[in-house]
Design a protein around this motif. Sequence first.
Motif, PDB file in Angstrom:
ATOM      1  N   UNK A   1       0.808  -1.221   0.000  1.00 25.58           N
ATOM      2  CA  UNK A   1       0.000   0.000   0.000  1.00 25.58           C
ATOM      3  C   UNK A   1       0.840   1.269   0.000  1.00 25.58           C
ATOM      4  N   UNK A   2       2.022   1.230   0.605  1.00 33.08           N
ATOM      5  CA  UNK A   2       2.815   2.462   0.723  1.00 33.08           C
ATOM      6  C   UNK A   2       3.946   2.571  -0.296  1.00 33.08           C
ATOM      7  N   UNK A   3       4.358   1.444  -0.880  1.00 33.91           N
ATOM      8  CA  UNK A   3       5.421   1.414  -1.897  1.00 33.91           C
ATOM      9  C   UNK A   3       6.654   2.236  -1.481  1.00 33.91           C
ATOM     10  N   UNK A   4       7.340   1.812  -0.427  1.00 28.99           N
ATOM     11  CA  UNK A   4       8.512   2.559   0.050  1.00 28.99           C
ATOM     12  C   UNK A   4       9.702   2.430  -0.908  1.00 28.99           C
ATOM     13  N   UNK A   5      10.691   3.283  -0.735  1.00 27.19           N
ATOM     14  CA  UNK A   5      11.916   3.236  -1.540  1.00 27.19           C
ATOM     15  C   UNK A   5      12.889   2.191  -1.012  1.00 27.19           C
ATOM     16  N   UNK A   6      12.756   1.814   0.259  1.00 25.30           N
ATOM     17  CA  UNK A   6      13.651   0.870   0.913  1.00 25.30           C
ATOM     18  C   UNK A   6      12.882   0.136   1.999  1.00 25.30           C
ATOM     19  N   UNK A   7      13.134  -1.163   2.121  1.00 30.53           N
ATOM     20  CA  UNK A   7      12.505  -1.961   3.168  1.00 30.53           C
ATOM     21  C   UNK A   7      13.578  -2.406   4.156  1.00 30.53           C
ATOM     22  N   UNK A   8      13.380  -2.082   5.431  1.00 35.45           N
ATOM     23  CA  UNK A   8      14.223  -2.603   6.504  1.00 35.45           C
ATOM     24  C   UNK A   8      13.435  -3.751   7.122  1.00 35.45           C
ATOM     25  N   UNK A   9      13.865  -4.969   6.851  1.00 39.80           N
ATOM     26  CA  UNK A   9      13.091  -6.153   7.230  1.00 39.80           C
ATOM     27  C   UNK A   9      13.784  -6.920   8.347  1.00 39.80           C
ATOM     28  N   UNK A  10      13.110  -6.977   9.496  1.00 42.13           N
ATOM     29  CA  UNK A  10      13.600  -7.822  10.573  1.00 42.13           C
ATOM     30  C   UNK A  10      13.304  -9.266  10.191  1.00 42.13           C
ATOM     31  N   UNK A  11      14.200 -10.159  10.483  1.00 43.87           N
ATOM     32  CA  UNK A  11      14.006 -11.554  10.107  1.00 43.87           C
ATOM     33  C   UNK A  11      13.002 -12.237  11.019  1.00 43.87           C
ATOM     34  N   UNK A  12      13.104 -11.981  12.299  1.00 39.56           N
ATOM     35  CA  UNK A  12      12.175 -12.622  13.238  1.00 39.56           C
ATOM     36  C   UNK A  12      11.012 -11.685  13.504  1.00 39.56           C
ATOM     37  N   UNK A  13       9.839 -12.093  13.039  1.00 40.40           N
ATOM     38  CA  UNK A  13       8.633 -11.295  13.217  1.00 40.40           C
ATOM     39  C   UNK A  13       7.663 -12.046  14.126  1.00 40.40           C
ATOM     40  N   UNK A  14       6.750 -11.306  14.725  1.00 34.68           N
ATOM     41  CA  UNK A  14       5.788 -11.908  15.650  1.00 34.68           C
ATOM     42  C   UNK A  14       4.580 -12.446  14.886  1.00 34.68           C
ATOM     43  N   UNK A  15       4.844 -13.303  13.927  1.00 36.36           N
ATOM     44  CA  UNK A  15       3.773 -13.896  13.124  1.00 36.36           C
ATOM     45  C   UNK A  15       4.260 -15.230  12.589  1.00 36.36           C
ATOM     46  N   UNK A  16       3.382 -15.932  11.909  1.00 33.23           N
ATOM     47  CA  UNK A  16       3.784 -17.211  11.320  1.00 33.23           C
ATOM     48  C   UNK A  16       4.820 -17.014  10.224  1.00 33.23           C
ATOM     49  N   UNK A  17       4.644 -15.978   9.423  1.00 31.40           N
ATOM     50  CA  UNK A  17       5.564 -15.690   8.326  1.00 31.40           C
ATOM     51  C   UNK A  17       6.715 -14.841   8.845  1.00 31.40           C
ATOM     52  N   UNK A  18       7.957 -15.295   8.631  1.00 36.14           N
ATOM     53  CA  UNK A  18       9.094 -14.489   9.078  1.00 36.14           C
ATOM     54  C   UNK A  18       9.483 -13.476   7.998  1.00 36.14           C
ATOM     55  N   UNK A  19      10.459 -12.650   8.299  1.00 34.63           N
ATOM     56  CA  UNK A  19      10.884 -11.605   7.374  1.00 34.63           C
ATOM     57  C   UNK A  19      11.460 -12.138   6.077  1.00 34.63           C
ATOM     58  N   UNK A  20      12.082 -13.300   6.125  1.00 37.02           N
ATOM     59  CA  UNK A  20      12.645 -13.897   4.909  1.00 37.02           C
ATOM     60  C   UNK A  20      11.513 -14.312   3.976  1.00 37.02           C
ATOM     61  N   UNK A  21      10.508 -14.972   4.517  1.00 31.65           N
ATOM     62  CA  UNK A  21       9.363 -15.375   3.695  1.00 31.65           C
ATOM     63  C   UNK A  21       8.625 -14.151   3.141  1.00 31.65           C
ATOM     64  N   UNK A  22       8.492 -13.117   3.954  1.00 29.94           N
ATOM     65  CA  UNK A  22       7.841 -11.892   3.495  1.00 29.94           C
ATOM     66  C   UNK A  22       8.641 -11.262   2.350  1.00 29.94           C
ATOM     67  N   UNK A  23       9.961 -11.247   2.470  1.00 35.51           N
ATOM     68  CA  UNK A  23      10.812 -10.678   1.415  1.00 35.51           C
ATOM     69  C   UNK A  23      10.688 -11.479   0.120  1.00 35.51           C
ATOM     70  N   UNK A  24      10.637 -12.797   0.234  1.00 33.98           N
ATOM     71  CA  UNK A  24      10.466 -13.642  -0.955  1.00 33.98           C
ATOM     72  C   UNK A  24       9.156 -13.281  -1.655  1.00 33.98           C
ATOM     73  N   UNK A  25       8.101 -13.138  -0.889  1.00 32.59           N
ATOM     74  CA  UNK A  25       6.793 -12.792  -1.458  1.00 32.59           C
ATOM     75  C   UNK A  25       6.830 -11.410  -2.113  1.00 32.59           C
ATOM     76  N   UNK A  26       7.454 -10.448  -1.442  1.00 36.20           N
ATOM     77  CA  UNK A  26       7.539  -9.093  -1.999  1.00 36.20           C
ATOM     78  C   UNK A  26       8.374  -9.063  -3.269  1.00 36.20           C
TER      79      UNK A  26
END
Length: 91
Positions: free
Chosen positions: A10-35
């Motif tokens: 929704x926000x389309x940022x210029x840079x993503x700072x992605x923490x690997x361990x997130x408080x959800x089932x999907x971690x930051x690595x999986x989220x990055x793969x999807x993005x």
Amino acid sequence: GERAIEVVRSSKPDLILMDIRLAAEMDGIDAAIELNKNMQIPIVFMSGYITELISERIKNVDHLKFFEKPLRFESLKPIIEQLKQKKTRKV
């Protein structure tokens, strides 16, 4: 992870700072793969907890850099400057 994807889409940022361990089932690595499937936004990973498995997983994900926490802003300055220069050249 799922919420991070929603926010990025929704926000389309210029840079993503992605923490690997997130408080959800999907971690930051999986989220990055999807993005990476649909968007070309640079990703910087960070984590306070790195294992050999995590190191191997991020090798297979398109990203600019990995930082161990605590992350200092000075470490990001060169990356931000490089992205600003690229954006200026495109305009």
